[in-house]
Every structure is written in structure tokens, then in C-alpha cells.
Design an enzyme around this catalytic site. Structure first.
Site, PDB file in Angstrom:
ATOM      1  N   TYR A   1      -1.640   5.857  12.889  1.00 26.37           N
ATOM      2  CA  TYR A   1      -2.970   5.817  13.514  1.00 26.37           C
ATOM      3  C   TYR A   1      -2.873   5.639  15.029  1.00 26.37           C
ATOM      4  O   TYR A   1      -3.483   4.745  15.593  1.00 26.37           O
ATOM      5  CB  TYR A   1      -3.813   4.681  12.907  1.00 26.37           C
ATOM      6  CG  TYR A   1      -3.747   4.628  11.401  1.00 26.37           C
ATOM      7  CD1 TYR A   1      -4.422   5.574  10.635  1.00 26.37           C
ATOM      8  CD2 TYR A   1      -2.988   3.667  10.748  1.00 26.37           C
ATOM      9  CE1 TYR A   1      -4.334   5.560   9.258  1.00 26.37           C
ATOM     10  CE2 TYR A   1      -2.896   3.647   9.364  1.00 26.37           C
ATOM     11  CZ  TYR A   1      -3.578   4.599   8.619  1.00 26.37           C
ATOM     12  OH  TYR A   1      -3.487   4.578   7.259  1.00 26.37           O
TER      13      TYR A   1
ATOM     14  N   TYR B   1     -10.089   1.275   0.340  1.00 23.87           N
ATOM     15  CA  TYR B   1      -9.002   2.048   0.937  1.00 23.87           C
ATOM     16  C   TYR B   1      -8.087   2.502  -0.190  1.00 23.87           C
ATOM     17  O   TYR B   1      -7.636   1.692  -0.998  1.00 23.87           O
ATOM     18  CB  TYR B   1      -8.199   1.230   1.949  1.00 23.87           C
ATOM     19  CG  TYR B   1      -7.037   2.031   2.494  1.00 23.87           C
ATOM     20  CD1 TYR B   1      -7.251   3.002   3.477  1.00 23.87           C
ATOM     21  CD2 TYR B   1      -5.757   1.884   1.982  1.00 23.87           C
ATOM     22  CE1 TYR B   1      -6.212   3.793   3.940  1.00 23.87           C
ATOM     23  CE2 TYR B   1      -4.708   2.672   2.438  1.00 23.87           C
ATOM     24  CZ  TYR B   1      -4.934   3.618   3.407  1.00 23.87           C
ATOM     25  OH  TYR B   1      -3.901   4.403   3.857  1.00 23.87           O
TER      26      TYR B   1
ATOM     27  N   ASP C   1      -6.749   0.853  -8.634  1.00 25.34           N
ATOM     28  CA  ASP C   1      -5.725   1.028  -7.605  1.00 25.34           C
ATOM     29  C   ASP C   1      -5.170  -0.357  -7.273  1.00 25.34           C
ATOM     30  O   ASP C   1      -5.783  -1.115  -6.528  1.00 25.34           O
ATOM     31  CB  ASP C   1      -6.364   1.694  -6.370  1.00 25.34           C
ATOM     32  CG  ASP C   1      -5.372   1.854  -5.231  1.00 25.34           C
ATOM     33  OD1 ASP C   1      -4.251   1.318  -5.326  1.00 25.34           O
ATOM     34  OD2 ASP C   1      -5.737   2.516  -4.234  1.00 25.34           O
TER      35      ASP C   1
ATOM     36  N   LYS D   1       3.685   0.011  -3.235  1.00 30.24           N
ATOM     37  CA  LYS D   1       4.014  -1.033  -2.256  1.00 30.24           C
ATOM     38  C   LYS D   1       5.079  -2.047  -2.720  1.00 30.24           C
ATOM     39  O   LYS D   1       6.254  -1.803  -2.522  1.00 30.24           O
ATOM     40  CB  LYS D   1       2.741  -1.721  -1.795  1.00 30.24           C
ATOM     41  CG  LYS D   1       1.939  -0.762  -0.890  1.00 30.24           C
ATOM     42  CD  LYS D   1       0.865  -1.424  -0.089  1.00 30.24           C
ATOM     43  CE  LYS D   1       0.371  -0.493   1.001  1.00 30.24           C
ATOM     44  NZ  LYS D   1      -1.026  -0.117   0.884  1.00 30.24           N
TER      45      LYS D   1
HETATM   46  C1  PLP Z   1      -1.517   1.286   0.892  1.00 32.80           C
HETATM   47  C2  PLP Z   1      -2.460   1.653  -0.135  1.00 32.80           C
HETATM   48  C3  PLP Z   1      -2.505   2.961  -0.640  1.00 32.80           C
HETATM   49  C4  PLP Z   1      -1.638   4.071  -0.101  1.00 32.80           C
HETATM   50  O1  PLP Z   1      -0.263   3.844  -0.289  1.00 32.80           O
HETATM   51  P1  PLP Z   1       0.788   4.602   0.636  1.00 32.80           P
HETATM   52  O2  PLP Z   1       2.109   4.231   0.044  1.00 32.80           O
HETATM   53  O3  PLP Z   1       0.583   4.102   2.020  1.00 32.80           O
HETATM   54  O4  PLP Z   1       0.514   6.056   0.529  1.00 32.80           O
HETATM   55  C5  PLP Z   1      -3.410   3.233  -1.641  1.00 32.80           C
HETATM   56  N1  PLP Z   1      -4.223   2.282  -2.126  1.00 32.80           N
HETATM   57  C6  PLP Z   1      -4.190   1.018  -1.663  1.00 32.80           C
HETATM   58  C7  PLP Z   1      -5.109  -0.006  -2.252  1.00 32.80           C
HETATM   59  C8  PLP Z   1      -3.331   0.666  -0.642  1.00 32.80           C
HETATM   60  O5  PLP Z   1      -3.330  -0.577  -0.158  1.00 32.80           O
END
Ligand code: PLP
Length: 695
Positions: free
Chosen positions: A266, A394, A495, A524
Site C-alpha cells: 500500500y 477485510y 474467514d 497467516k
Molecule cells: C490477511 C487476511 C487475508 C488475506 O491473506 P493474505 O495472505 O494476505 O492474502 C484474508 N482475510 C483476513 C481476515 C485477513 O486478515
């Protein structure tokens, strides 16, 4: 500070002799030099307390030095210390070493025995060396078997992330003690070849052989002349060390190239904000070039739950890299992938049974979206192809995932032509820590009922909305959502890429509600942040339905398959990370971090400019009234030894679970001080205070 660790390939390799000779060589060259023996065993009572034999020898050579931890029994440090009721910890010994280092010239830290000599029940000399992070001078005993010992030691240093500055070959045994049966001639041949072979090995590895010290006849009672001969033999080594590793000042060339050619997240390519160079990390600390140490308050964006340099994880990568680092997943499988999915299915909410391995969080979200669409098509409801998402969400940066992000902070206007138009519901208003408010679910109920016929799935970050605003909402919302999705035959996609693996205090945030989503994304912290990897898990119903489709609807195949799918290296380290997590007291740790963050951030509550303070698990948030100047705040934090990167209106910390109380206090102290300074100066922590803190 220019300092080195003098290590031996074995006990009696000649470290003390070499250190003594180097001290004398430095003195002859007019370079101030000082030696430190972190742990000395075999000390004897003298006129001024315990006398350290190695220090005595350095002094005979005309050098200066001292021993930090002195013990009487001549044996391994852990044993000698234990017999005197002392427990040597590498971190403590390293701290004492740093304090003892000379400010000027060269400091030599001389180890005890070989690299894997125990320091205590868990740690070895190598752990002390890792804690000190100094270049290593390896003293190799010139005798039969030394090539093997030298190569093993160099491997061990490399695997520990340490730099070998050079080697010194030292004939430490008199010819008379040669093993019976070897003629003097054969022995001379062996020792000569050792020097040649070691030089060759050093060349291959970029570790120069700096000196080959012959046996010194009168060395038990050395005279000035003998010392001078030794110093002369070590002169090239001293010269090499005096000029070695001078690159720890700010690396301007590197930063200039970065600025000119590298795009950061960014960020403008032409007018980027300044970046700092990280040269290493350990535990909860980041090391910057120039010597600054920062406590990591970000876990590198959620993922480094075990901190940095965790031995189990490092070993898992090294081992798997040597076995099989990558192979295509089409038509082939391997143990790391199978083992990972076995472990995942044990941890994931009951009912998730089929796992798709992807390579990043965003790609996992894309795959989950495709699963939802294929599911509806296979079920004969092809018109259900849109998604319901939450404001403040997000879900990633690829186009599909981005279409689910908050339309304002997610920059939808910039991509309005290409982004699929999703259906948004206001963010759940009911706070995590307040009684559930029925009204907070009403917007979702209204929108979902109205759009069910065109909706494939609802996608949410359960309980914690992360990068979209760090908002914690009530788990009851999820239970209601689960029930409504069931009623309307809409899939629920959770997610958990940010929340998964203990961050919230539960293994998964869904566990707060006892809810199983139809599809769940993790990423992550899956690998402890060692590699990029993500996984999408689906229920049997979802997998079965997709698999039952006719030819017109995909023929039962799930249509996704990244090149690096199931990467063995990433899977192996993910296995190690999950093992590390479940075998650690992570629940207690996260709960302790939560309590400490609550106490530590409490002073921010009520400060002018602060809108809200909230803590859940190992996530602490101070939400400001207005957006903050990232650079100003970050500079202020760095000056106080903390790595915290705010965004928008939120200043937040989510440290590695292994963080200490001391380190946590650095983070919360920095946040409180910054907020207080911002309150005094109307928005940002003041520059002059930042300057003062830097001194
Ligand atoms: C970081 C994140 C993503 C995207 O993951 P990347 O490995 O950066 O592509 C998707 N959803 C959530 C909730 C996140 O925190």
C-alpha cells in the site's frame, strides 16, 4: 562494538591459546582488545578470589580480560554450575556479555568446549552464541578427525544463522602424544593435509582459514619470544577480524535501491514512506541494522505466534528443504500435506472434513468463493452467485476477496468497473463484552432474507473484524447467522485467516459461538509465519454436492489448483507449528497477554482523542477519534523500542504469544505515551518528544 565469539570444534581445540595470541597481536598492532570468558570452569582459589585459568593465560600473553561466571569444578558448564547451585540461562549470560564488551576496539568472547556443550539442561553454547549474534572465529584442533569436526561445526553455525568469520587451525597436542602406531612421518602428512583440506573447505563456504599454528615447544612455560611467535602467526587473523563486519552502520545503498525499485504494501513507488532494514529476529524481538532492537507488537501481521527463530520450526524447514521442498500436487501427494490435514481436522470445528491447500490467505478466500458458487450450481441454484459481506470487513487483496472488503476502506471506487458487486450489511453493532442486543442482528436478517435467492454465501470474519477496523462483536451474532443461513440454504463462509490458531483466546473464533461454518479459511499463523500457506476446509455436504455435479456444472470437479498447492516445505513447517502450539500452554499465555494488555492500555481510556480501548485475547486496540499519521506514530514507537504500525484510526498490538511481561510493558508503555503526547499536541505524538526519546 566490534566483537567476535571464539568457538572450538571440540574441547582442548586451542581456543585460549588463540585468544591469548590474538590479544597480543592486536596489542602489537595498536588495536585496543579485550577478552571475556562468559563461563569458566576449573577455577582455583587465589589471592583475589577465584582465579580463571584462561584469563591468567591471556594476561601472561600481555592481554586484558575477565571471566563472568566462574566455577571450581573442571567440567562442562551446566554440570559445574549445577554443582554450585547456579542455573546458567543463555539470555542472562548474553546480557552480562554485552555489558562486559569493550566500547573501543575488539572484544573476543571465548566459549567453553565445542558448540553443543550444554549450558544448562535445555541450552547449549550455541544458544548463547545465537543470543549474542556475533561473528564466530572457529578454532580447529589440528588432529586426526578434525576435518569432520570442522565441517560439522560450520554446518551447525550456518543452521543457527551465525556467520563464521574465519577459522584458525591449531596444533594443540605435542608430537609425543601422538597415537601409538602412527609414525611421525604419517602424522606430519596428516596435519599438513588437514591444513590444505580445511583451506579448501573454507573456500567453498566463504570462510577463510586465517592461520595454521604449529605446536609450540615451550608453550607450557611460554617466554616473550614464544608469545611473539604466536602473535606473528595470528597477525593475518587479527587484521582480518579488525576489518570484519564493519557493515553494521546504516546500509545507505540498500535503502536507496529499495526506495528506487521496490514496492512496499500500500505504498507509492515514487514517494514511499521510509523503511527500516531488519537483519534478524529472535523471540518477540526484531533486530534492525545499526543495532536497534524492537519489541514486535504486530506478529508480522498476525502470523508469528511462536515469535522468531523457534528452534522446532527452523529445524522443520531445514529438514524438509533437504528432503523435498516442492513437487506438483496434481497426481502426487506426500506426507507433510497428509499430516497437516490430519492435524487440521483434529483442531477445526466438528464437521469440516475436506481440505483444499492454497498458497495465501487471499487465494483461500477466492477458492472459498468458488466453492460456494460451484456448490449452488451443483445444487441446481445457479442464480445464487453473489455474496453477502459485512461493512468493516477485510478478506484480502485479490479481486474476488477485495469485493468482500469494506466498500469504503476497501477502495471499491478505484476498481468499480472490475469488482463484482456484493451485498453489504452494516457491521455487527453488539460489542463482544456487552450483553447481546437482538437489534444488532436485524440488519443481517433483513438483507439476507431479501437477497437469499441471489446469494451463494455469507462471508464473515467471525467475532473479530481485523484489518478493516479491529472490531470485536458478540458471538451470539454468529449463532443467529448460522441458523438463518441454514434456513435460507445460503452457505456460511468463516474467514479465520487472522483469528485462527489461538489469537482470540480460542483456537478459532468460531469456537466462541460453537458454530461450524460450511467453509472455513485459515492462513497467516498456520505456519507460525514461517512460510506462506493457507487452507480452505469444507463440510462433507459442500464437498459432496460439488462432487455430484453433472458435466454442465463442472462435472464434479472443484476448479482450482495453484502451482504451489500443498507445498511440502510449507506443510512440514505448518505441522511443526501446530505441534508447537498444541504442546504449549497457549491458552494460559493468551489469557495472560489479554489481562496484561487490559491493564497496560487502560490509561488510554478517556484521553482526549481516544474513542475506544478494547482487548480480546492477544489483541489490544486503541481506537482514535481521527486517522493517525502512520509515520509520525511509528517513529515515536521505534524511538521507544516498539514495533507498532497503526492504520486508519486504530493503534493496535497483537504480539507473539511468547512475549515476556517486560516486552509487553514496552508495547503498552509506548502506546500510552504516544496517545498522551498526541492528546497534548492535538493529533500526533510530538516530534520534539520523539527526538528526546531517541537520545
Ligand atoms: C490477511 C487476511 C487475508 C488475506 O491473506 P493474505 O495472505 O494476505 O492474502 C484474508 N482475510 C483476513 C481476515 C485477513 O486478515
Amino acid at each position: 562494538m566490534n566483537a567476535f565469539f571464539v568457538a572450538g570444534t571440540d574441547t582442548d581445540a586451542g581456543k585460549t591459546t588463540v585468544t591469548a595470541g590474538l590479544l597480543r597481536a592486536f596489542r602489537r598492532a595498536g588495536v585496543p582488545a579485550f577478552a571475556v570468558k562468559p563461563v569458566q570452569t576449573g577455577c582455583v582459589a587465589g589471592k583475589e578470589g577465584l582465579e580463571a585459568p584462561d584469563v591468567s593465560l591471556w594476561k601472561k600473553a600481555g592481554g586484558r580480560g575477565l571471566a563472568l561466571y566462574a566455577f571450581r569444578v573442571p567440567c562442562s558448564p551446566h554440570l559445574a554450575a549445577r554443582m554450585e547451585g547456579v542455573n546458567l540461562r543463555s539470555a542472562e549470560v548474553a546480557r552480562a556479555c554485552r555489558e562486559a564488551a569493550a566500547r573501543e576496539g575488539v572484544t573476543l568472547f571465548e566459549g567453553a568446549g565445542g558448540l553443543y556443550v550444554p549450558l544448562n539442561e535445555e541450552e547449549t553454547m550455541l544458544d548463547l552464541m545465537r543470543a549474542l549474534r556475533l561473528p564466530v572465529l572457529l578454532v580447529v584442533a589440528n588432529r586426526l578427525g578434525c576435518l569432520n569436526h570442522a565441517a560439522l561445526s560450520l554446518d551447525a553455525l550456518e543452521n543457527a544463522g551465525l556467520t563464521a568469520a574465519g577459522m584458525v587451525l591449531c596444533r594443540a597436542v605435542p608430537p609425543s602424544r601422538t597415537d601409538a602406531g602412527t609414525s611421525a612421518e604419517a602424522e606430519a602428512l596428516i596435519l599438513e593435509d588437514n591444513a590444505e583440506s580445511l583451506a579448501r573447505e573454507g573456500e567453498r563456504r566463504g570462510v577463510p582459514l586465517l592461520a595454521d599454528i604449529p605446536w609450540m615447544e615451550n608453550f607450557s612455560e611460554p617466554d616473550e619470544e614464544a608469545w611473539d611467535r604466536l602473535a606473528a602467526a595470528l597477525e593475518p587473523a587479527a587484521r582480518h577480524l579488525a576489518s570484519f563486519g564493519r557493515g553494521d552502520e546504516d546500509n545507505e545503498a540498500l535503502l536507496a535501491f529499495d526506495r528506487a525499485h521496490l514496492w512496499h504494501p500500500y505504498t507509492s513507488a515514487m514517494h514511499p514512506l521510509p523503511v527500516r532494514e531488519v537483519t534478524g529476529a529472535s523471540g518477540a524481538r526484531l533486530f534492525l541494522r545499526g543495532g536497534t532492537e524492537l519489541v514486535d507488537g504486530m506478529s508480522s501481521w498476525w502470523c508469528r505466534v511462536h515469535g522468531y527463530g523457534n528452534a522446532r520450526l527452523v529445524r522443520a524447514v531445514q529438514k524438509q528443504a533437504a528432503v523435498l521442498s516442492h513437487v506438483m500436487f496434481g497426481g502426487l501427494t506426500h506426507e507433510p500435506a497428509v499430516e497437516l490435514c490430519r492435524r487440521l481436522l483434529c483442531l477445526l470445528p466438528q464437521g469440516l472434513e475436506h481440505v483444499f491447500l492454497a498458497d495465501s490467505g487471499s487465494v483461500a478466500v477466492e477458492a472459498a468463493m468458488k466453492m460456494a458458487v460451484q456448490f449452488q450450481q451443483s445444487a441446481g441454484r445457479g442464480e445464487r452467485s453473489r455474496f453477502v459481506a459485512l461493512r468493516g470487513a477485510y478478506h484480502g487483496d485479490t479481486l474476488g476477496a477485495m469485493s468482500l472488503c469494506d466498500p469504503v476502506t476497501g477502495m471499491h471506487s478505484l476498481f468499480s468497473g472490475v469488482l463484482p458487486k456484493q451485498i453489504f450489511v452494516e457491521r455487527p453493532s453488539c460489542r463482544f463484552d456487552e450483553p447481546f442486543d437482538e437489534a444488532s442482528f436485524a440488519p443481517m436478517e433483513r438483507v439476507l432474507r431479501a437477497h437469499a435467492a441471489e446469494t451463494a454465501a455469507v462471508v464473515v470474519e467471525p467475532v473479530v473484524q481485523g484489518a478493516g477496523g479491529m472490531w470485536f462483536y458478540h458471538p451470539e451474532y454468529l449463532r443467529r447467522l448460522r441458523a438463518l443461513c441454514d434456513e435460507l440454504d445460503v452457505l456460511l463462509v468463516a474467514d479465520e485467516i487472522a483469528t485462527g490458531f489461538g489469537r482470540t483466546g480460542r483456537m478459532f473464533a468460531c469456537d466462541f459461538a460453537g458454530v461450524t461454518p460450511d467453509v472455513m479459511c485459515v492462513g497467516k499463523a498456520l505456519t507460525g509465519g514461517m512460510m506462506t500457506l493457507s487452507a480452505v476446509a469444507a463440510t462433507r455436504r459442500v464437498a459432496e454436492t460439488i462432487s455430484g455435479a453433472d458435466a454442465a456444472h463442472g462435472g464434479g470437479l472443484f476448479m482450482h489448483g495453484p502451482t504451489f498447492m500443498g507445498n511440502p516445505l510449507a506443510c512440514a513447517v505448518a505441522c511443526a507449528s501446530l505441534d508447537e502450539l498444541v504442546s504449549s500452554p497457549w491458552r494460559e499465555r493468551v489469557q495472560h497477554i489479554e489481562e496484561t494488555l487490559k491493564r497496560g492500555l487502560a490509561p488510554c481510556r478517556g484521553m482526549s482523542g481516544v474513542r475506544d480501548v478494547r482487548v480480546l485475547g492477544a489483541i489490544g486496540v486503541v481506537e482514535m477519534e481521527r486517522g493517525v499519521d502512520v509515520q509520525a506514530w511509528q517513529d515515536y514507537f521505534v524511538a521507544r523500542g516498539a514495533w507498532i504500525r497503526p492504520f486508519g484510526r486504530t493503534v493496535y498490538v497483537m504480539p507473539p504469544f511468547v512475549i515476556s511481561d517486560e516486552e509487553l510493558a514496552v508495547l503498552t508503555g509506548a502506546v500510552c505515551a504516544a496517545a498522551a503526547s498526541a492528546a497534548r499536541h492535538g493529533g500526533n505524538p510530538a516530534e520534539e518528544e520523539r527526538e528526546r526519546n531517541r537520545c
